[in-house]
Design a protein around this motif. Structure first.
Motif, PDB file in Angstrom:
ATOM      1  N   MET A 169      37.855  37.874  34.072  1.00 29.71           N
ATOM      2  CA  MET A 169      38.031  38.059  35.517  1.00 29.71           C
ATOM      3  C   MET A 169      39.000  39.174  35.839  1.00 29.71           C
ATOM      4  O   MET A 169      38.825  39.916  36.808  1.00 29.71           O
ATOM      5  N   THR A 170      40.038  39.337  35.012  1.00 27.70           N
ATOM      6  CA  THR A 170      41.114  40.279  35.357  1.00 27.70           C
ATOM      7  C   THR A 170      41.296  41.381  34.318  1.00 27.70           C
ATOM      8  O   THR A 170      42.003  42.353  34.580  1.00 27.70           O
ATOM      9  N   GLY A 171      40.718  41.224  33.145  1.00 24.14           N
ATOM     10  CA  GLY A 171      40.957  42.175  32.074  1.00 24.14           C
ATOM     11  C   GLY A 171      42.259  41.934  31.324  1.00 24.14           C
ATOM     12  O   GLY A 171      42.532  42.590  30.319  1.00 24.14           O
ATOM     13  N   LEU A 172      43.077  40.996  31.810  1.00 23.79           N
ATOM     14  CA  LEU A 172      44.351  40.714  31.143  1.00 23.79           C
ATOM     15  C   LEU A 172      44.119  39.860  29.903  1.00 23.79           C
ATOM     16  O   LEU A 172      43.431  38.842  29.959  1.00 23.79           O
ATOM     17  N   ALA A 173      44.700  40.290  28.764  1.00 27.29           N
ATOM     18  CA  ALA A 173      44.530  39.538  27.520  1.00 27.29           C
ATOM     19  C   ALA A 173      45.787  38.731  27.229  1.00 27.29           C
ATOM     20  O   ALA A 173      46.755  39.244  26.667  1.00 27.29           O
ATOM     21  N   ALA A 174      45.762  37.467  27.635  1.00 26.43           N
ATOM     22  CA  ALA A 174      46.903  36.597  27.342  1.00 26.43           C
ATOM     23  C   ALA A 174      46.870  36.212  25.873  1.00 26.43           C
ATOM     24  O   ALA A 174      45.809  36.172  25.244  1.00 26.43           O
ATOM     25  N   GLY A 175      48.037  35.925  25.309  1.00 18.43           N
ATOM     26  CA  GLY A 175      48.114  35.414  23.938  1.00 18.43           C
ATOM     27  C   GLY A 175      48.342  33.916  23.975  1.00 18.43           C
ATOM     28  O   GLY A 175      49.011  33.402  24.881  1.00 18.43           O
ATOM     29  N   ILE A 176      47.767  33.200  22.997  1.00 17.32           N
ATOM     30  CA  ILE A 176      47.923  31.749  22.972  1.00 17.32           C
ATOM     31  C   ILE A 176      49.041  31.366  22.014  1.00 17.32           C
ATOM     32  O   ILE A 176      48.993  31.688  20.822  1.00 17.32           O
ATOM     33  N   VAL A 240      44.525  37.946  42.985  1.00 21.94           N
ATOM     34  CA  VAL A 240      43.307  37.440  42.361  1.00 21.94           C
ATOM     35  C   VAL A 240      42.620  36.484  43.335  1.00 21.94           C
ATOM     36  O   VAL A 240      43.290  35.690  43.987  1.00 21.94           O
ATOM     37  N   ASP A 241      41.307  36.568  43.448  1.00 18.44           N
ATOM     38  CA  ASP A 241      40.577  35.547  44.202  1.00 18.44           C
ATOM     39  C   ASP A 241      40.489  34.301  43.320  1.00 18.44           C
ATOM     40  O   ASP A 241      39.797  34.302  42.296  1.00 18.44           O
ATOM     41  N   ARG A 242      41.206  33.247  43.722  1.00 16.56           N
ATOM     42  CA  ARG A 242      41.257  32.058  42.872  1.00 16.56           C
ATOM     43  C   ARG A 242      39.892  31.407  42.694  1.00 16.56           C
ATOM     44  O   ARG A 242      39.627  30.762  41.681  1.00 16.56           O
ATOM     45  N   ASN A 243      39.008  31.567  43.679  1.00 18.63           N
ATOM     46  CA  ASN A 243      37.679  30.972  43.536  1.00 18.63           C
ATOM     47  C   ASN A 243      36.933  31.595  42.363  1.00 18.63           C
ATOM     48  O   ASN A 243      36.318  30.903  41.553  1.00 18.63           O
ATOM     49  N   ASP A 244      37.004  32.926  42.265  1.00 23.19           N
ATOM     50  CA  ASP A 244      36.349  33.614  41.148  1.00 23.19           C
ATOM     51  C   ASP A 244      36.996  33.203  39.813  1.00 23.19           C
ATOM     52  O   ASP A 244      36.316  33.023  38.807  1.00 23.19           O
ATOM     53  N   LEU A 245      38.311  33.067  39.841  1.00 18.37           N
ATOM     54  CA  LEU A 245      39.026  32.686  38.616  1.00 18.37           C
ATOM     55  C   LEU A 245      38.615  31.286  38.157  1.00 18.37           C
ATOM     56  O   LEU A 245      38.362  31.053  36.971  1.00 18.37           O
TER      57      LEU A 245
END
Lengths: 330, 330
Positions: A169-176, A240-245
């Motif tokens: 959705m955002t292109g952001l790559a979070a780490g786990i 961010v549109d939370r609905n899309d997220l």
């Protein structure tokens, strides 16, 4: 009367969205006190509007609320995760709401969303900051056929689903961070809590609680969270549109859950490992037996984290907080 | 007036406990109809009195109720299992009562007892026959520090505790069918249900539900249970004081739980194996993957039952119903 004034105040800002309006001017045009102006601005802030406030210049509107949209969500959630959808304005905890629904027999895939949680819970009894309109505060009912002793696998699966949902959705790559905290630039973007109820080794239901910081501004965080928390808006520079997220996360969850039920944990483990910031790092783990340190080397098939101790032996960690040592400069 | 008559009826029986009283004589002495006599006898039966009824001879009292005694139980339960004790006359389910108490923060060792459950639950959603005054219907709150994936060990521990509690009190040696059904002469004497709530791999609490058929007469069982259920009274030939039985079981549970917390699962596993009727038998297990058959050869350290298949490989069974094949005559 009060409602009328509030709308007028909003109209004034919306007529000239780029411009500052001084408190004095608003006060004069609406025939209300400066204190009343300040109170009404704060009310709008609570409803999700954002204002920039500068000395001498006054206020400027910077963000409009984007509410959760039941119709849109229902249109795109058909038959899978979200098949039964409950959207609340405010609630103490979506986990509690989902738990009650599960006890009453709600099917797998039932989702509870709220604009705000007043008593949001995180792991280990910690509270979870869940301000109005600014995040995804969501609980999902799962009824896995896998036995209780494998439920840790679902904890990891949820982390992967949110990581991929955010990225798509955002292109952001979070780490786990093991087991399922999502971090961007070392700051937490999402917390996940998987609560389970079981009879003997049979799972009655799990409630997956996801808290994603979507549009929280840095300065809105409580002071103690500011150094350790961030939001998608802060990291990407736009709201961010939370609905899309929500749709993006639920679609990922649905897909991964299907893969898990069909092919088992191995494909999920591979995806988890690919996004992990825990693997190949020196970690220490606090457990009732004491502190264990070593290198995180992979996942055990059960979902436990395998730590290689200095003597070369492997030690599986099932729960608890791990601490990742800072990267050594080589 | 009604109450007075009921007491008079009881007095008549208690004056001459060995003798039969005809319905006609009772009817005459109390100036009530024969139907009213029959109704009052049934009322006394529901309160735990038992009568033999023979044609021509009439009724004879054969058993007095032995109620749960709060004072006695409290005196002998100090600080351990039973430290907080709730005794109810009737309740839908002691499991639900204990669950509510656990959610409200009740400590480990809290015990809920009822004379009767109107909606008693067994494993897999089955109902559990829990008539007034005739059994031990008990739920115990545990808050183990062991992680969720080891909770099956507690299921087995509870079975051992009840097996030993019954043996110490009555001399009857029940056999344990994996995981924790207790049988005497192939008939069920006790059902155990361990319900757990967890966050990720951390156990918030477990509720151990024990249902022990103490003084149920063979003919009081619903027809479908008569071939498969029995009671301590039926097997030993005399009624059991449920208060002593409760104390015996709770003391065993307390001791075994201490051993478990100090020395781990191995000593518990040894006791379980010594009382098991499942080991060294051919069994078949129904699981989502299909039916597995083989010989039960021991416990896995996690609490799973190890089955040796015909190819010599070992297969761990974590949950589900197992079927024990009849013993082959050699």
């Amino acid at each position: 009367m009060k409602e009328f004034k509030k709308e007028s105040l909003l109209d004034m800002f919306l007529e000239q969205p780029e411009q500052f309006l001084s408190g004095e001017e608003i006060s004069r045009r609406l025939s209300i006190s400066r204190t009343a102006v300040w109170k009404q601005i704060n009310k709008l802030r609570q409803a999700g509007y954002e204002f920039e406030a500068l000395p001498r210049l006054g206020y400027r509107i910077t963000d409009l609320p984007m509410p959760l949209e039941q119709e849109k969500l229902k249109t795109f959630l058909q038959g899978g995760m979200g098949r039964e959808l409950h959207i609340l304005s405010t609630t103490p905890s979506t986990q509690e709401d989902a738990r009650r629904l599960a006890e009453e027999g709600a099917p797998e895939g039932t989702v509870v969303l709220a604009e705000e949680q007043t008593g949001g819970r995180g792991r280990m009894g910690k509270s979870f900051f869940s301000p109005y309109g600014k995040g995804v505060w969501m609980s999902i009912i799962l009824r896995p056929s896998q036995p209780l002793h494998l439920v840790q696998q679902l904890t990891l699966l949820c982390g992967v689903a949110v990581q991929r949902g955010i990225r798509n959705m955002t292109g952001l790559a979070a780490g786990i961070k093991w087991p399922n905290d999502l971090l961007i630039n070392d700051k937490k973007i999402c917390g996940i809590l998987l609560e389970s109820k079981a009879e003997d080794d049979r799972v009655s239901y799990c409630i997956a609680g996801l808290g994603i910081s979507a549009n929280i501004s840095k300065e809105s965080y409580p002071e103690e969270l500011q150094p350790i928390a961030t939001s998608l808006k802060e990291e990407s520079g736009r709201a961010v549109d939370r609905n899309d997220l929500i749709l993006s996360v639920l679609h990922e969850l649905e897909e991964l859950y299907k893969i898990y039920n069909r092919d088992g944990f191995q494909p999920i483990a591979s995806l988890w490992e690919a996004s992990s910031i825990t693997l190949n790092r020196e970690v220490s783990v606090q457990s009732p037996a004491g502190v264990t340190t070593g290198k995180a080397v992979g996942l055990h098939p059960s979902g436990a984290l395998l730590i290689e101790k200095s003597d070369g032996s492997h030690y599986p960690v099932f729960s608890g907080d791990i601490r990742i040592s800072p990267v050594q400069k080589g």
